[in-house]
Each structure stands twice: as C-alpha cells, then as structure tokens.
Write an enzyme that holds these catalytic residues in place. Structure first.
Site, PDB file in Angstrom:
ATOM      1  N   GLY A  15     -75.115 -22.531  -4.810  1.00  9.70           N
ATOM      2  CA  GLY A  15     -73.658 -22.405  -4.878  1.00  9.70           C
ATOM      3  C   GLY A  15     -73.068 -22.190  -3.496  1.00  9.70           C
ATOM      4  O   GLY A  15     -73.616 -21.455  -2.684  1.00  9.70           O
ATOM      5  N   THR A  17     -72.859 -24.553  -1.231  1.00  7.73           N
ATOM      6  CA  THR A  17     -73.233 -25.677  -0.361  1.00  7.73           C
ATOM      7  C   THR A  17     -72.415 -26.923  -0.698  1.00  7.73           C
ATOM      8  O   THR A  17     -72.525 -27.931   0.001  1.00  7.73           O
ATOM      9  CB  THR A  17     -74.746 -25.996  -0.462  1.00  7.73           C
ATOM     10  OG1 THR A  17     -75.054 -26.480  -1.763  1.00  7.73           O
ATOM     11  CG2 THR A  17     -75.595 -24.772  -0.135  1.00  7.73           C
ATOM     12  N   GLY A  97     -60.881 -17.347 -15.972  1.00  2.69           N
ATOM     13  CA  GLY A  97     -61.207 -16.428 -14.887  1.00  2.69           C
ATOM     14  C   GLY A  97     -62.592 -15.816 -14.991  1.00  2.69           C
ATOM     15  O   GLY A  97     -62.895 -14.851 -14.302  1.00  2.69           O
ATOM     16  N   GLY A  99     -65.296 -17.212 -14.032  1.00  4.18           N
ATOM     17  CA  GLY A  99     -66.173 -17.715 -12.969  1.00  4.18           C
ATOM     18  C   GLY A  99     -67.100 -18.816 -13.424  1.00  4.18           C
ATOM     19  O   GLY A  99     -68.129 -19.055 -12.813  1.00  4.18           O
ATOM     20  N   LEU A 100     -66.709 -19.510 -14.490  1.00  4.58           N
ATOM     21  CA  LEU A 100     -67.563 -20.561 -15.051  1.00  4.58           C
ATOM     22  C   LEU A 100     -66.929 -21.956 -14.940  1.00  4.58           C
ATOM     23  O   LEU A 100     -67.328 -22.871 -15.628  1.00  4.58           O
ATOM     24  CB  LEU A 100     -67.880 -20.248 -16.517  1.00  4.58           C
ATOM     25  CG  LEU A 100     -68.609 -18.928 -16.742  1.00  4.58           C
ATOM     26  CD1 LEU A 100     -68.751 -18.638 -18.231  1.00  4.58           C
ATOM     27  CD2 LEU A 100     -69.974 -18.936 -16.075  1.00  4.58           C
ATOM     28  N   SER A 103     -60.915 -23.800 -14.764  1.00  2.00           N
ATOM     29  CA  SER A 103     -59.798 -24.641 -14.307  1.00  2.00           C
ATOM     30  C   SER A 103     -60.246 -26.092 -14.155  1.00  2.00           C
ATOM     31  O   SER A 103     -59.516 -27.012 -14.533  1.00  2.00           O
ATOM     32  CB  SER A 103     -59.208 -24.114 -12.997  1.00  2.00           C
ATOM     33  OG  SER A 103     -60.181 -24.067 -11.991  1.00  2.00           O
ATOM     34  N   ASP A 147     -67.863 -27.730  -9.930  1.00  4.66           N
ATOM     35  CA  ASP A 147     -67.164 -27.539 -11.200  1.00  4.66           C
ATOM     36  C   ASP A 147     -66.704 -28.862 -11.801  1.00  4.66           C
ATOM     37  O   ASP A 147     -66.866 -29.099 -13.005  1.00  4.66           O
ATOM     38  CB  ASP A 147     -65.960 -26.616 -11.012  1.00  4.66           C
ATOM     39  CG  ASP A 147     -66.342 -25.234 -10.534  1.00  4.66           C
ATOM     40  OD1 ASP A 147     -67.549 -24.921 -10.459  1.00  4.66           O
ATOM     41  OD2 ASP A 147     -65.427 -24.458 -10.225  1.00  4.66           O
TER      42      ASP A 147
END
Length: 185
Positions: A15, A17, A97, A99-100, A103, A147
C-alpha cells in the site's frame, strides 16, 4: 432501473506504492483483495418529474443535477454532462470512511450505471482511469490507484505500476486451503 454492486477491498501488501510520488521514482507493486462487502448503486429515469431524486446517506431533490450536495454523485454526473431527471442512489453493506475504498467503489458504480443508462461503451481500463480522474483530480481526494482497480476488477490481485504509470493488474490464484487459512487468520 440499473443496479450494480462494486466491492470494497483490503490492501495486503505494498500500500502506498500506487501513489504518484512513489511509483514515478521506484515503480509500484502491491497485493490487494476485494471482499464480499459492497456498495450498491442504482439509477432510474424520472420522466414525469421536474426534479432528480438523490438517495445516499441523505435524501435530496434537485431541479438541476449540478446542485447535488453529494460531491461524488454531482461531479460524476457533471463529467458525463447528465441533465436528465433521475433517481440515483446507493447503499452500502459497510459504513463509509472505513478505509476500504468506499469512495472509489461508489464512483466505479456510478460510472457503470451511467454508461449503461446512456449506452456508452466503456472497458475496465477506461473505468479505472475515469474513476481515478474524478476522485483524485476533479475531487482532489488523496490516494493512489489501488481502490479504483479493485472496485472495477474485484478478485485477488497483484498490481504493478511502472515508472511511466503503466498499470498491470494480474489475478492471483489461491487454493481453497490457502483461502481458509487467510479466513482463519
């Protein structure tokens, strides 16, 4: 009505990079997995109404789609120049919110329903790039590419990004025994 579900994701390795400042100097490599929790996004025309109905965390009626309070919905509709009176909404199996990648999952879902609604042909690579553009460049939300990739493609993936920004997402095969050991962890 057109309905899509887009997955949330969990990062497993690498995460950060996938963020421009890093991969442009060193290249990026990460491993990520979509999980069986989703954002459901839907769209339907409202041909006999003079207002659009937007249902996210809040409910809003608007005369003009560019007045929508939810910035993700508003800017995605604005990008596609959508002025039709619509019913657009989303619901999620997890809170925002967390963290997965919620959005990104919402933006990818919106792109998919709008492209289907407007009969626009768009492939996965285009969806990833457009979701990134809306989220990172138009809305100014911080983050990398992980994401959007995972919300679009799902699965269990290793993702490499070379210094020029070429993204290569490859699926990883995982046995049931390995999957159970991750689940039991």
């Amino acid at each position: 009505m057109i309905l899509y579900k887009t997955p949330f994701r969990i990062p497993l390795a690498g995460g950060g990079t996938d963020i421009d400042f890093y991969y442009k100097k060193r290249g990026g490599f990460l491993i990520s997995a979509a999980i069986s929790e989703y954002v459901y996004t839907y769209i339907a025309p409202r041909p006999f109404d003079t207002r659009s109905l937007i249902q996210t965390t809040d409910t809003q009626f608007v005369n003009n789609n560019y007045e929508i309070e939810n910035e993700i919905v508003r800017e995605t509709l604005k990008y596609f120049k959508i002025k039709d009176k619509l019913h657009i909404g989303n619901f999620s199996s997890l809170p925002t919110g967390a963290g997965l990648g919620s959005s990104s999952s919402l933006i990818v879902g919106l792109i998919k329903i709008i492209s289907k609604f407007k009969k626009i042909r768009i492939n996965n690579s285009q969806i990833i790039k457009l979701a990134y553009k809306i989220e990172r460049e138009i809305l100014g939300l911080e983050g990398g590419w992980q994401d959007q990739i995972m919300a679009t493609l799902g699965g269990f993936r290793k993702i490499s990004i070379n210094k020029s920004g070429k993204i290569t997402p490859l699926g990883l095969l995982i046995s049931n025994m390995q999957l159970r050991s991750i689940h039991d962890f």
